[in-house]
Each structure stands twice: as structure tokens, then as C-alpha cells.
Design an enzyme around this catalytic site. Structure first.
Site, PDB file in Angstrom:
ATOM      1  N   GLU A 140       0.827  -1.210   0.000  1.00 58.33           N
ATOM      2  CA  GLU A 140       0.000   0.000   0.000  1.00 58.33           C
ATOM      3  C   GLU A 140       0.857   1.253   0.000  1.00 58.33           C
ATOM      4  O   GLU A 140       1.956   1.269   0.553  1.00 58.33           O
ATOM      5  CB  GLU A 140      -0.884   0.041   1.250  1.00 58.33           C
ATOM      6  CG  GLU A 140      -1.961  -1.007   1.305  1.00 58.33           C
ATOM      7  CD  GLU A 140      -2.820  -0.853   2.554  1.00 58.33           C
ATOM      8  OE1 GLU A 140      -2.767   0.218   3.182  1.00 58.33           O
ATOM      9  OE2 GLU A 140      -3.534  -1.804   2.891  1.00 58.33           O
ATOM     10  N   CYS A 147      -2.081   2.609   7.350  1.00 61.21           N
ATOM     11  CA  CYS A 147      -1.344   1.597   6.605  1.00 61.21           C
ATOM     12  C   CYS A 147      -1.814   0.183   6.927  1.00 61.21           C
ATOM     13  O   CYS A 147      -2.115  -0.153   8.061  1.00 61.21           O
ATOM     14  CB  CYS A 147       0.156   1.730   6.866  1.00 61.21           C
ATOM     15  SG  CYS A 147       0.672   1.397   8.547  1.00 61.21           S
TER      16      CYS A 147
END
Length: 357
Positions: free
Chosen positions: A95, A345
Site C-alpha cells: 500500500e 497503513c
């Protein structure tokens, strides 16, 4: 017959590319051209290198590979924050997040939060990344590739788009992938690449004390942020298991060495969790940081499924900040970005993995 090992061109600096081109039988100046195409223009395939002939492009393709990250998903928040899930060549996913800050009088600030590992071994209690464990480190090319591939995608909408700031705060512990992170910083800083100033990059660590000292000695001109979260070892042990290896006493000693060697301020990050954002906790942080060259950044925690942690109230955040300020500690509350798309995250990657089970 060419027996050279085929390398990722995104991993290589100008000098390395020049040497590699010479070994491929190409003129040395090709190294600089390739670097500019790959690192500055963020090209996605060899056919885009328009000032290099087909024969030389074929030689480059035989000795180097250019394999961008593949976008799997993208989420766009109401505030314009974009979260990307990319797939690497081996099928692993990572990501990264693009955050835009409109500074009006100055140029717009486009900050990319990059990942440095697939998963994370630290296992912080409030983080979705560590729930799936650690898989592997990212290469320099995969780290900076997040910036390049976001740049490429955004330039489809705005040809003048340019990333201005980098924070190494995505998936993984940057200081546990130290050499690759420093190489990525070198490449991102190159004026013939993205040309991002080192002072516009920040490394965030959970507290790897020996690497904080090494960072001070190597002295790249990047910012350092330390995930502190608590001034008590017992609480920090629960929030950040790394604290059991490098407890607060050792961490703060390393931070002191860092500021002595670099004369640069450290940002200490405090994740504020409902029920733990107390005045006593704030005062303990204030006493711990008294006399340090420090700034505190308060981060109201994003709710993450599987952690059981909730956001504090606005009043709790305000009181925590005021308590630190009353003790002479500079403090700010992180400007929230992407809360409606779970921009913390690890959350998008975890969502995909849950869907595939």
C-alpha cells in the site's frame, strides 16, 4: 552470449546504469538517458524511451528489466487523499497513500506515504499491517517505484504533477530495511530523477535504537520521526513489542545521540487511543522529553478491525495537547487525511486478503 545477471533498472543510480550500459556494449551516455527516462519521467516500458534506437532498446531489455508495480485497487477520499494497492512482480501486494495539501500562497504539496516491507514484524497493537506478519523486505526499486508509479498515474490527469514530499510511514519498519531505504532516498533525491530534497523526506521508526545511531552517523539530511506512543515501558511493551528489545531508556539515549550528532529535531509520534489519552499520560511524555530537541505529533488513532481500539474524543485530544504545551513541549495534531477510506497503513491490503480467503 550475454551471461550478465538481469537487473531491475529502478534499483540503479546513474553511475551503476552507466557501468551496466557499457557492459551491454552501449555508449556510456545511455546510462544517463535511461536514468532520466526511468526516474524522472517514470516510464512504464522500454518503448517509451523515444530518443534511444530500437537496437539499443533491445539490448537494454536483455540486460535490465523495467517492471512497474501494478495497480490493483485505488480508493479516493472526500478530501482528495488517494490510497493505492499495488502488486509486485512476485504477486505480493503493498500500500501507499497520496495526500494533497493546498498551501495556496506556496506550491501545492503532494506527499506520498510509502511502504518499505511486505507486512511487518514489529506488530504494533494499533496497526493493521502487522496482523498478517512479515513477508519480505522491499527492494530500492519497489520502494521508490511507489512514487514513480503514482506520478505516472497522476500525470494522466495533470501532466505537471510532481511529488514534493515523502514519508516512510507505510507498511513495514524502515530501519529494518535500512540499506534499501537509504538507496531509495539517494535515487529520489537525484536532481536528474524526481529531485526531491532530503529535507522533504521523513523516516518513521518504531524505535530501532542501533539504527537510529547509524542514521545519525550516515547523516542523510532526512527527517526522523519516532513512534513513542507512551512514556511508560509497561504500556509501550503492549503497544510496540519492539520496546522489549529496545526499552525507553535505550531509545531515548539513541535519540539524544542523534540530536547531538545532527543538531536536528526529532518528531515523537503519539497515537491517541480512547481511554489512554489521559492527562497523566501527557505529563509523563512531557517529563520524558523535557530538554530534548523534540516536537510531538499527536495522532488520533484510526479504528482498525481486530485491534479493539477506538478514537479518543476531540476534548481528550485537546487536553492532551494543552498539557504538553504547558510543559514547554512543542505539539501539533496531525491533519487528518483519508479517514473515510481507511487510509491507515495495512488496511486495504488486509481487506483484500480477507476477501480472498
Amino acid at each position: 552470449m550475454n551471461t550478465m545477471k538481469r537487473m531491475d533498472c529502478r534499483d540503479l543510480n546513474q553511475s551503476e546504469l552507466t557501468q551496466h550500459c557499457a557492459e551491454l556494449g552501449l555508449p556510456k551516455f545511455r546510462g544517463r538517458q535511461v536514468f532520466q527516462w526511468v526516474q524522472q519521467k517514470a516510464v512504464q516500458n522500454w518503448e517509451e524511451l523515444r530518443n534511444i534506437g530500437a537496437g539499443d532498446r533491445q539490448k537494454l531489455q536483455e540486460g535490465l528489466f523495467l517492471q512497474p508495480l501494478r495497480k490493483v485497487r485505488e480508493q479516493i477520499a472526500q478530501d482528495g487523499t488517494r490510497k493505492f494497492l499495488f502488486r509486485c512482480a512476485d504477486g505480493e501486494t503493498l500500500e501507499c497513500v497520496l495526500m494533497d495539501y493546498d498551501r495556496r500562497k506556496n506550491r501545492d504539496r503532494h506527499t506520498v506515504c510509502v511502504s518499505t516491507q511486505i507486512g511487518c514484524a514489529v506488530g504494533c497493537a494499533f496497526c493493521a499491517t502487522g496482523l498478517g506478519g512479515w513477508r519480505r523486505n522491499l527492494s530500492p526499486g519497489e520502494i521508490l517505484g511507489q512514487v514513480l508509479d503514482i506520478t505516472y498515474l497522476m500525470r494522466q490527469e495533470d501532466p505537471d504533477f510532481q511529488v514534493t514530499n515523502i514519508v516512510f510511514m507505510g507498511m513495514g519498519e524502515p530501519l529494518l530495511n535500512y540499506e534499501a531505504v537509504l538507496k531509495a532516498i539517494e535515487l529520489l533525491n537525484d536532481p536528474e530523477g524526481q529531485g526531491i530534497g532530503m529535507r522533504r523526506m521523513t523516516i518513521s521508526t518504531s524505535g530501532v535504537a542501533p539504527k537510529i545511531r547509524q542514521l545519525a552517523k550516515d547523516n542523510p539530511q532526512v527527517g526522523l520521526a519516532v513512534s513513542l506512543h507512551s512514556a511508560h515501558n509497561t504500556t509501550r511493551d503492549q503497544l510496540i513489542p519492539m520496546n522489549r528489545k529496545y526499552p525507553l531508556e535505550e531509545l531515548m539515549e539513541a535519540c539524544g545521540d542523534y540530536t547531538t550528532l545532527t543538531n536536528r529535531r526529532i518528531t515523537f509520534e503519539i497515537a491517541l487511543i480512547s481511554g489512554q489519552a489521559t492527562l497523566e499520560a501527557a505529563q509523563a511524555v512531557g517529563h520524558l522529553l523535557k530538554g530534548q530537541l523534540a516536537h510531538v505529533n499527536l495522532i488520533p488513532v484510526n479504528p482498525v478491525a481486530g485491534t479493539g481500539m477506538a478514537r479518543p474524543t476531540a476534548k481528550e485530544v485537546q487536553q492532551f495537547a494543552q498539557s504538553l504545551e504547558s510543559m514547554g513541549i512543542p505539539v501539533s495534531v496531525r491533519e487528518e487525511k483519508g479517514t473515510d477510506i481507511d487510509a491507515a497503513c495495512g488496511q486495504l491490503r488486509r481487506q483484500l486478503e480477507c476477501e480472498q480467503k
